[in-house]
Design a protein around this motif. Structure first.
Motif, PDB file in Angstrom:
ATOM      1  N   TYR A 153     -24.406  48.846 -54.629  1.00  0.00           N
ATOM      2  CA  TYR A 153     -24.971  50.046 -55.244  1.00  0.00           C
ATOM      3  C   TYR A 153     -25.126  51.168 -54.209  1.00  0.00           C
ATOM      4  N   LEU A 154     -25.695  50.844 -53.037  1.00  0.00           N
ATOM      5  CA  LEU A 154     -25.888  51.858 -51.996  1.00  0.00           C
ATOM      6  C   LEU A 154     -24.563  52.394 -51.481  1.00  0.00           C
ATOM      7  N   TYR A 155     -23.581  51.522 -51.321  1.00  0.00           N
ATOM      8  CA  TYR A 155     -22.264  51.937 -50.840  1.00  0.00           C
ATOM      9  C   TYR A 155     -21.611  52.908 -51.827  1.00  0.00           C
ATOM     10  N   LYS A 156     -21.663  52.602 -53.113  1.00  0.00           N
ATOM     11  CA  LYS A 156     -21.058  53.476 -54.130  1.00  0.00           C
ATOM     12  C   LYS A 156     -21.792  54.808 -54.212  1.00  0.00           C
ATOM     13  N   ARG A 157     -23.108  54.764 -54.071  1.00  0.00           N
ATOM     14  CA  ARG A 157     -23.905  55.985 -54.148  1.00  0.00           C
ATOM     15  C   ARG A 157     -23.577  56.916 -52.976  1.00  0.00           C
ATOM     16  N   ARG A 158     -23.423  56.310 -51.799  1.00  0.00           N
ATOM     17  CA  ARG A 158     -23.098  57.099 -50.609  1.00  0.00           C
ATOM     18  C   ARG A 158     -21.719  57.745 -50.737  1.00  0.00           C
ATOM     19  N   GLN A 159     -20.762  56.967 -51.236  1.00  0.00           N
ATOM     20  CA  GLN A 159     -19.399  57.496 -51.412  1.00  0.00           C
ATOM     21  C   GLN A 159     -19.381  58.665 -52.393  1.00  0.00           C
ATOM     22  N   SER A 160     -20.097  58.528 -53.506  1.00  0.00           N
ATOM     23  CA  SER A 160     -20.084  59.575 -54.526  1.00  0.00           C
ATOM     24  C   SER A 160     -20.770  60.836 -54.009  1.00  0.00           C
ATOM     25  N   SER A 161     -21.842  60.696 -53.218  1.00  0.00           N
ATOM     26  CA  SER A 161     -22.537  61.883 -52.704  1.00  0.00           C
ATOM     27  C   SER A 161     -21.670  62.621 -51.680  1.00  0.00           C
ATOM     28  N   GLU A 162     -20.953  61.869 -50.816  1.00  0.00           N
ATOM     29  CA  GLU A 162     -20.063  62.501 -49.832  1.00  0.00           C
ATOM     30  C   GLU A 162     -18.934  63.241 -50.537  1.00  0.00           C
ATOM     31  N   ARG A 163     -18.363  62.626 -51.550  1.00  0.00           N
ATOM     32  CA  ARG A 163     -17.260  63.242 -52.291  1.00  0.00           C
ATOM     33  C   ARG A 163     -17.731  64.514 -52.982  1.00  0.00           C
ATOM     34  N   GLY A 164     -18.940  64.515 -53.525  1.00  0.00           N
ATOM     35  CA  GLY A 164     -19.485  65.672 -54.231  1.00  0.00           C
ATOM     36  C   GLY A 164     -19.698  66.847 -53.284  1.00  0.00           C
ATOM     37  N   THR A 165     -20.209  66.601 -52.065  1.00  0.00           N
ATOM     38  CA  THR A 165     -20.444  67.664 -51.096  1.00  0.00           C
ATOM     39  C   THR A 165     -19.137  68.305 -50.671  1.00  0.00           C
ATOM     40  N   PHE A 166     -18.150  67.471 -50.407  1.00  0.00           N
ATOM     41  CA  PHE A 166     -16.842  67.963 -49.964  1.00  0.00           C
ATOM     42  C   PHE A 166     -16.183  68.834 -51.026  1.00  0.00           C
ATOM     43  N   GLU A 167     -16.243  68.342 -52.280  1.00  0.00           N
ATOM     44  CA  GLU A 167     -15.593  69.065 -53.375  1.00  0.00           C
ATOM     45  C   GLU A 167     -16.274  70.396 -53.637  1.00  0.00           C
ATOM     46  N   SER A 168     -17.622  70.428 -53.550  1.00  0.00           N
ATOM     47  CA  SER A 168     -18.315  71.684 -53.837  1.00  0.00           C
ATOM     48  C   SER A 168     -18.033  72.713 -52.753  1.00  0.00           C
TER      49      SER A 168
END
Length: 198
Positions: A153-168
């Motif tokens: 759960y923590l690994y997936k959450r971290r990946q999604s937050s990093e991807r969101g910052t980069f895309e924005s």
């Protein structure tokens, strides 16, 4: 009761097995032994009873030192004059009645009685150990599964937050308004003209 032996050999056989020749404490136990004996009636007329005559008290006692509070003697076997140190005792296969007679040249079936204390203490000590071991294994497995689920759960959450910052960040750079860039150009050219005039 697979063999027929003399009385002394029957005692030795049961001692080797860690018990004594069968003793019968009540009517229910007598019926149980008798029902078992009926299957072997063709092989033996009865099975030895584990009792001896105590000449001091003039009474019969069981080999395992328990008192003889129940008996099922036949009609002709109840007289005290018939009891002696040389007598042997058995339960009849056909009717469950007790008899006594001479020990010499007589063979009967052998039923050994193992003390219940050893069996119950073994089962009592074995059950808690097994239960504890099973509980420890189950709890350990559950804890391990919970840790794995948390890590995923923590690994997936971290990946999604990093991807969101980069895309924005990328989105803000690429979608700037043409009018904004034009305004920036005008400001730059105004500054350059001011500098030339100075």
């Amino acid at each position: 009761m697979e063999v027929t032996l003399g009385q002394k050999d029957a005692m030795k056989r049961c001692q080797k097995a860690g018990g004594t020749v069968v003793s019968i404490q009540d009517e229910m136990e007598n019926v149980f032994v008798w029902e078992h004996l009926q299957a072997y009636e063709s092989q033996s007329k009865g099975a030895w009873l584990g009792m001896t005559f105590n000449p001091k008290g003039g009474t019969l006692v069981w080999h395992d030192n328990t008192a003889m509070n129940y008996s099922n003697w036949g009609q002709h076997d109840t007289g005290p004059s018939m009891l002696s140190q040389n007598s042997c005792y058995w339960i009849q296969s056909s009717n469950g009645v007790w008899h006594l007679g001479s020990c010499s040249n007589v063979t009967m079936g052998v039923i050994c009685k193992i003390p219940r204390v050893e069996e119950s203490s073994f089962s009592r000590s074995a059950v808690p150990d097994n239960t504890t071991a099973i509980a420890v294994v189950v709890l350990s497995a559950l804890a391990l599964c919970a840790l794995i689920a948390l890590a995923v759960y923590l690994y997936k959450r971290r990946q999604s937050s990093e991807r969101g910052t980069f895309e924005s960040a990328r989105y803000s750079r690429t979608t700037s308004n043409p009018s904004e860039s034009a305004e920036k150009n005008i400001l730059v050219s105004d500054m350059e003209m001011n500098e030339q005039q100075d």
